[in-house]
Write an enzyme that holds these catalytic residues in place. Structure first.
Site, PDB file in Angstrom:
ATOM      1  N   GLN A 246      33.257  52.478   6.829  1.00  0.00           N
ATOM      2  CA  GLN A 246      32.715  51.273   7.451  1.00  0.00           C
ATOM      3  C   GLN A 246      33.760  50.155   7.435  1.00  0.00           C
ATOM      4  O   GLN A 246      34.426  49.929   6.427  1.00  0.00           O
ATOM      5  CB  GLN A 246      31.465  50.819   6.709  1.00  0.00           C
ATOM      6  CG  GLN A 246      30.284  51.767   6.833  1.00  0.00           C
ATOM      7  CD  GLN A 246      29.672  51.753   8.221  1.00  0.00           C
ATOM      8  OE1 GLN A 246      29.860  50.806   8.992  1.00  0.00           O
ATOM      9  NE2 GLN A 246      28.917  52.793   8.548  1.00  0.00           N
TER      10      GLN A 246
ATOM     11  N   ASP B  49      23.713  59.710   9.767  1.00  0.00           N
ATOM     12  CA  ASP B  49      24.638  58.624  10.140  1.00  0.00           C
ATOM     13  C   ASP B  49      25.633  59.159  11.170  1.00  0.00           C
ATOM     14  O   ASP B  49      26.818  59.349  10.885  1.00  0.00           O
ATOM     15  CB  ASP B  49      25.364  58.114   8.886  1.00  0.00           C
ATOM     16  CG  ASP B  49      26.233  56.885   9.174  1.00  0.00           C
ATOM     17  OD1 ASP B  49      26.127  56.327  10.284  1.00  0.00           O
ATOM     18  OD2 ASP B  49      27.025  56.505   8.295  1.00  0.00           O
TER      19      ASP B  49
ATOM     20  N   CYS C 208      25.119  52.727  14.713  1.00  0.00           N
ATOM     21  CA  CYS C 208      25.919  51.581  15.147  1.00  0.00           C
ATOM     22  C   CYS C 208      25.760  51.324  16.638  1.00  0.00           C
ATOM     23  O   CYS C 208      26.508  50.518  17.209  1.00  0.00           O
ATOM     24  CB  CYS C 208      27.397  51.798  14.809  1.00  0.00           C
ATOM     25  SG  CYS C 208      28.128  53.244  15.615  1.00  0.00           S
TER      26      CYS C 208
END
Length: 462
Positions: free
Chosen positions: A291, A391, A418
């Site tokens: 990240q 994710d 995201c």
């Protein structure tokens, strides 16, 4: 609405149609992708660097005669929104950049908007995607409707200095540069205001980068040794790479990498960085995923574990999986939560990241790290999961993976995303199979850009 030809130079790639002309536009609502919707002579125009409600003079940047819609950059503000502020970065300021005859660099397309308003616009985009693609009524969902600020303790509320990773191009003259949005143009840069101090302190703009096509920088927020990755052009000699490394501080690692294969070759120091989050240290090799916001790992780990614990899905002895696990950020925390009486399956497709996960988690006997495609691994290792963490990359999981996840019959899934469009699309697949959105939080992990991060709890319906 008036149309006139701009006196500034038009890049050769923009000559088709009406590109390079200017139009006065009344700016409508925000849309996914960092632009707002306007109309010109009945045609939809996606205009960047504007704010809903403004009247702007915009330069058409993609305006083919047969195109379904056009694209444009606002270059002059005729009626300004009260949420407009002076852009913090001249190179990313559309009006200033086009005034100097070139497009703005990408990566700070919301820098002209007050931060609180940026978050409102991101919430509007998420709500629209949930409604249109997932069939969810945001007002009646498990989401509060807001996008939460992150990192204000470090940036004093400015939204600057948060990137621990940055990607650069190189100009034909060998200078550090960045691409303009949707353009082959590379503009030289001498600062990166969104990056943490450790990246700007490298002063890469002072180094001769001839022979290099791309530069990636990782500077861990914990202060450990930074890594500069150089993508050499074909034919570039090792001597050139060593010369570039010699121009950097001695405590900076340097490696060469191939953007296509992901292969990394050590030049000086180590070819990885050490990251820290939630009480764990993580080795992340080369251009492996981590990240980019300095506070993102702790924020996301906290949100995921809170949602799973709150539903009773994460406790000692639980059987869980971390899918698209990368270097194991969530895996390590899951291993702590389930203890040695539980089990964690960690799945990652990229070989380098999977190797990192094995190194990072070798002392946790309850963890099994498997490299491979998520749907294949789940078929090969069927289990009765209490919970899954999902994710995926920006493109989302997709219909086939969602079907495989549902077939594995977990009690709950924590979905980290995201991209609101791919998340809402996948949520729609889950809902059509009887699953429900049981919780949702949204975070502003990318201030001054249009991006946001969401963490959702999905559970089978009654």
């Amino acid at each position: 609405m008036t149309v006139r030809t701009s006196p500034t130079a038009v890049p050769a790639t923009d000559q088709a149609g009406h590109a390079g002309e200017e139009a006065v536009l009344d700016v409508g609502p925000v849309a996914h992708g960092g632009h707002c919707v306007a109309r010109h002579e009945g045609r939809v125009v996606f205009v960047r660097h504007a704010i809903p409600g403004e009247k702007v003079r915009a330069r058409l940047t993609d305006a083919g005669e047969d195109a379904k819609f056009w694209r444009a950059d606002a270059v002059a503000i005729l009626e300004a929104s009260p949420d407009r502020v002076e852009h913090f970065w001249h190179l990313a300021d559309s009006g200033r950049a086009w005034g100097h005859g070139h497009p703005p660099v990408g990566g700070a397309e919301f820098g002209h908007i007050r931060l609180a308003r940026q978050r409102q616009l991101k919430a509007d985009v998420l709500a629209e995607q949930l409604t249109r693609l997932a069939g969810v009524d945001p007002a009646a969902s498990a989401w509060t409707g807001g996008v939460e600020a992150v990192g204000e303790a470090h940036d004093d509320g400015s939204g600057l200095g948060w990137r621990t990773r940055a990607s650069f191009s190189v100009t034909p003259g060998g200078k550090l540069g960045m691409h303009a949005h949707r353009s082959d143009a590379v503009l030289p840069v001498r600062e990166m205001p969104l990056a943490i101090d450790a990246i700007n302190a490298l002063r890469l703009w002072d180094i001769d980068l001839q022979g290099i096509e791309r530069v990636e920088v990782a500077a861990p927020a914990n202060g450990s040794r930074p890594l500069v990755l150089l993508a050499p052009a074909p034919g570039t000699k090792d001597k050139r790479l060593r010369a570039i490394a010699a121009g950097l501080p001695a405590d900076v690692s340097v490696a060469a990498f191939d953007p296509d294969s992901g292969d990394v070759t050590q030049v000086r120091g180590r070819a990885w960085v050490q990251e820290s989050a939630a009480g764990h240290d993580y080795r992340v090799s080369g251009a492996g995923f981590w990240q980019i916001h300095r506070d993102a790992p702790e924020t996301l780990v906290g949100a995921v574990t809170e949602l799973l614990r709150g539903g009773g899905f994460l406790q000692a002895g639980a059987v869980v999986a971390d899918l698209y696990a990368g270097a194991g950020l969530f895996t390590g925390v899951l291993a702590d939560a389930v203890g040695e009486t539980g089990s964690v399956l960690s799945v990652e497709g990229a070989p380098g990241s999977s190797r990192d996960a094995r190194k990072n988690l070798h002392s946790a006997p309850q963890v099994e790290v498997v490299q491979g495609r998520v749907e294949r691994v789940l078929r090969q290792k069927p289990r009765n999961f209490d919970a899954l963490i999902l994710d995926p990359p920006r493109a989302g999981a997709g219909k086939a993976v969602v079907g495989q996840l549902i077939a594995s019959q977990p009690r709950a899934i924590a979905y980290v995303s995201c991209d609101p469009a791919s998340f809402a699309r996948d949520l729609g697949y889950f809902r059509r199979s009887g699953w429900e959105l049981a919780g949702l939080r949204a975070f502003d992990l990318y201030p001054h850009t249009h991006h946001l991060e969401t963490v959702a709890l999905l559970a089978p319906g009654p």
